[in-house]
Every structure is written in C-alpha cells, then in structure tokens.
Design a protein around this motif. Structure first.
Motif, PDB file in Angstrom:
ATOM      1  N   MET A  34       0.836  -1.206   0.000  1.00  0.00           N
ATOM      2  CA  MET A  34       0.000   0.000   0.000  1.00  0.00           C
ATOM      3  C   MET A  34       0.870   1.255   0.000  1.00  0.00           C
ATOM      4  N   GLN A  35       1.967   1.195   0.730  1.00  0.00           N
ATOM      5  CA  GLN A  35       2.857   2.353   0.817  1.00  0.00           C
ATOM      6  C   GLN A  35       3.531   2.633  -0.531  1.00  0.00           C
ATOM      7  N   SER A  36       3.937   1.583  -1.239  1.00  0.00           N
ATOM      8  CA  SER A  36       4.613   1.787  -2.515  1.00  0.00           C
ATOM      9  C   SER A  36       3.656   2.276  -3.601  1.00  0.00           C
ATOM     10  N   LEU A  37       2.374   1.952  -3.454  1.00  0.00           N
ATOM     11  CA  LEU A  37       1.378   2.362  -4.448  1.00  0.00           C
ATOM     12  C   LEU A  37       0.861   3.780  -4.222  1.00  0.00           C
ATOM     13  N   ARG A  38       1.032   4.279  -2.990  1.00  0.00           N
ATOM     14  CA  ARG A  38       0.387   5.538  -2.614  1.00  0.00           C
ATOM     15  C   ARG A  38       0.702   6.681  -3.575  1.00  0.00           C
ATOM     16  N   HIS A  39       1.974   6.927  -3.852  1.00  0.00           N
ATOM     17  CA  HIS A  39       2.321   8.066  -4.712  1.00  0.00           C
ATOM     18  C   HIS A  39       1.839   7.850  -6.141  1.00  0.00           C
ATOM     19  N   LEU A  40       1.781   6.587  -6.566  1.00  0.00           N
ATOM     20  CA  LEU A  40       1.269   6.293  -7.905  1.00  0.00           C
ATOM     21  C   LEU A  40      -0.229   6.574  -7.986  1.00  0.00           C
ATOM     22  N   THR A  41      -0.944   6.271  -6.904  1.00  0.00           N
ATOM     23  CA  THR A  41      -2.382   6.541  -6.864  1.00  0.00           C
ATOM     24  C   THR A  41      -2.653   8.037  -6.949  1.00  0.00           C
TER      25      THR A  41
END
Length: 258
Positions: A34-41
């Motif tokens: 979830m943390q690695s996806l956050r900025h992509l989201t």
C-alpha cells in the motif's frame, strides 16, 4: 458500450481475476505494498483530474480504469492479510451512502441541495467525528483544502448570507495586505496574503466557481500563450531571453487573439 448490469459485473469480475493473476505471477505486482502504491495513486488521480478539465472523454475513461485498478489493488493486498477485500470495500461505501441519504432511504424530508449537505455533516458528527473539519485530509493542496474547509463549515450554517458580503471581505483583506506590504514585515505579509487567497476562494464558492478549476484554466491559458511567444522567438532565430519586453508584448497580444 454496454448498459447491461450483467456485462458491467462480468467486466469487473474479469478485472478482479486479472489482479489475482498479476499478484501471483508478476514480480513487480507481487512486490507492491500500500505504501509503494500511494504516490502512484495520487499521480493517477491528478491525471484523471487533467482529463476531466480537458473534457477528454476518451482519456477520462482510461484514467478511471487506472484509478479503479488501484482500488482493486489495495483491496487485494488487504485480502492477503485477511483485513478486508473488495466486497468489504463495496459494502462499506454502500452502507455509508444509505445512512447518509435518509431522505432517500428513510423518512427525512429535504427541500434542496443545501438541506442534503447540512444533513450529511450532521450525520457525520453523530457517527463520531469530533469536528466538522476532521474529514478534510491534511495532505490536500492548500487551495483545495481551503475550498473544502469553507464548504464543510457552510454545510452547518457557518457562512455569509450574500456574495456582496464576501466581496467586501475580499476588499478588506486586500487593504490589510497592502498596509503590511508598506510596513515591509515579510511574515505578516505572508499571513495577510493567505487571508486574501482564503477570502477569494470563499468568493468563488458564492459565485459557484471551483477555484482549483479556475486557476488551472488560467495556468493552461498562460502556458499556451507563453509557448506561442517562444515559437515566435525561435522563428526570429532569437533566444526569448534576448527579446525586449516590448517585443514580447507584441507576440503576447497576438497569442491572446488566437
């Protein structure tokens, strides 16, 4: 395009299946958290916002797919730790929508949109929110945050009565800013400048204008005109930094007529 609910559910099931397969078989997808996806989201959300501002329906469709993928991705990750899955996410929002719309699913009567907004904020407080403003994300950009703050407090009746009152406040804040500019205290100037922006955002709300959209519209307009200026400089075999302001102004005025 299919309007069939069956086709829509089949397409969503296909996406869930693909997500399962990618999470199991793809090294990149398997590695994500979830943390690695956050900025992509966040990036995908801004890209959707750009497509909406451009009213590009083809791009809106594509960007909605990217955002939907992220929602499914987060739910898949959470399902692996037995915290929640996509069904929980969907049911959660369904229950919230039902409870927040007692004028549709209950016996509450409303007259207009403003009644709905007041009921919404009142229900959130009953659900345990400590403040009307507790739902405003801390990480929102300041302009968007100011707009949401004003919208939320207006929802519980803390508001001006007429647009002209808000415009008078804008003029008052401008005068206070000018006073501080003349004094030259940078810290106070910054504070007063913030007050001017806040009052302008409030005025935009009364005019039924989204300030974020309005500013982005101006950004796009400025970019288009400046790039025209750069093109003309290139045609003259000049660096734009070598042009005089008078020369620039000629092409700027041309750009405004395009």
């Amino acid at each position: 395009m299919s309007n069939s609910r069956e086709d829509q559910l089949e397409a969503f099931d296909r996406l869930l299946t693909i997500m399962d397969e990618l999470r199991e078989q793809c090294p990149w997808d398997r590695k994500q958290t979830m943390q690695s996806l956050r900025h992509l989201t966040i990036e995908e959300t801004y890209e959707l916002g750009d497509a909406i501002l451009d009213n590009d329906l083809v791009e809106i469709k594509k960007e909605l797919g990217d955002v939907l993928l992220h929602i499914v991705f987060y739910a898949k990750i959470a399902s692996e730790t037995n915290d929640f899955d996509m069904a929980d996410v969907a049911n959660e929002i369904c229950e919230k929508l039902i409870s927040r719309h007692p004028h549709i699913y209950g016996d509450v009567k409303v007259e207009n949109e403003e009644d709905v907004k007041r009921n919404w904020e009142s229900l959130k407080l009953k659900e345990g929110n400590k403040s009307v403003l507790s739902g405003v994300p801390k990480s929102l950009p300041a302009l968007v945050k100011a707009n949401r703050i004003q919208d939320k407090v207006a929802g519980v009746g803390f508001d001006w009565e007429e647009p002209k009152q808000v415009f008078e406040k804008v003029k008052e804040e401008l005068a206070e800013l000018q006073f501080e500019v003349e004094k030259g205290d940078k810290d106070t100037m910054e504070s007063e400048f913030g007050d001017v922006l806040f009052s302008m955002i409030n005025y935009a709300r009364f005019l039924k204008i989204n300030p974020e959209n309005a500013l982005e519209r101006t950004n796009k307009k400025f970019i288009k005109r400046f790039q025209y200026l750069e093109q003309q400089a290139k045609a003259l075999d000049k660096s734009i930094s070598d042009m005089t302001l008078a020369e620039m102004d000629v092409y700027w005025e041309e750009a405004k007529r395009l």
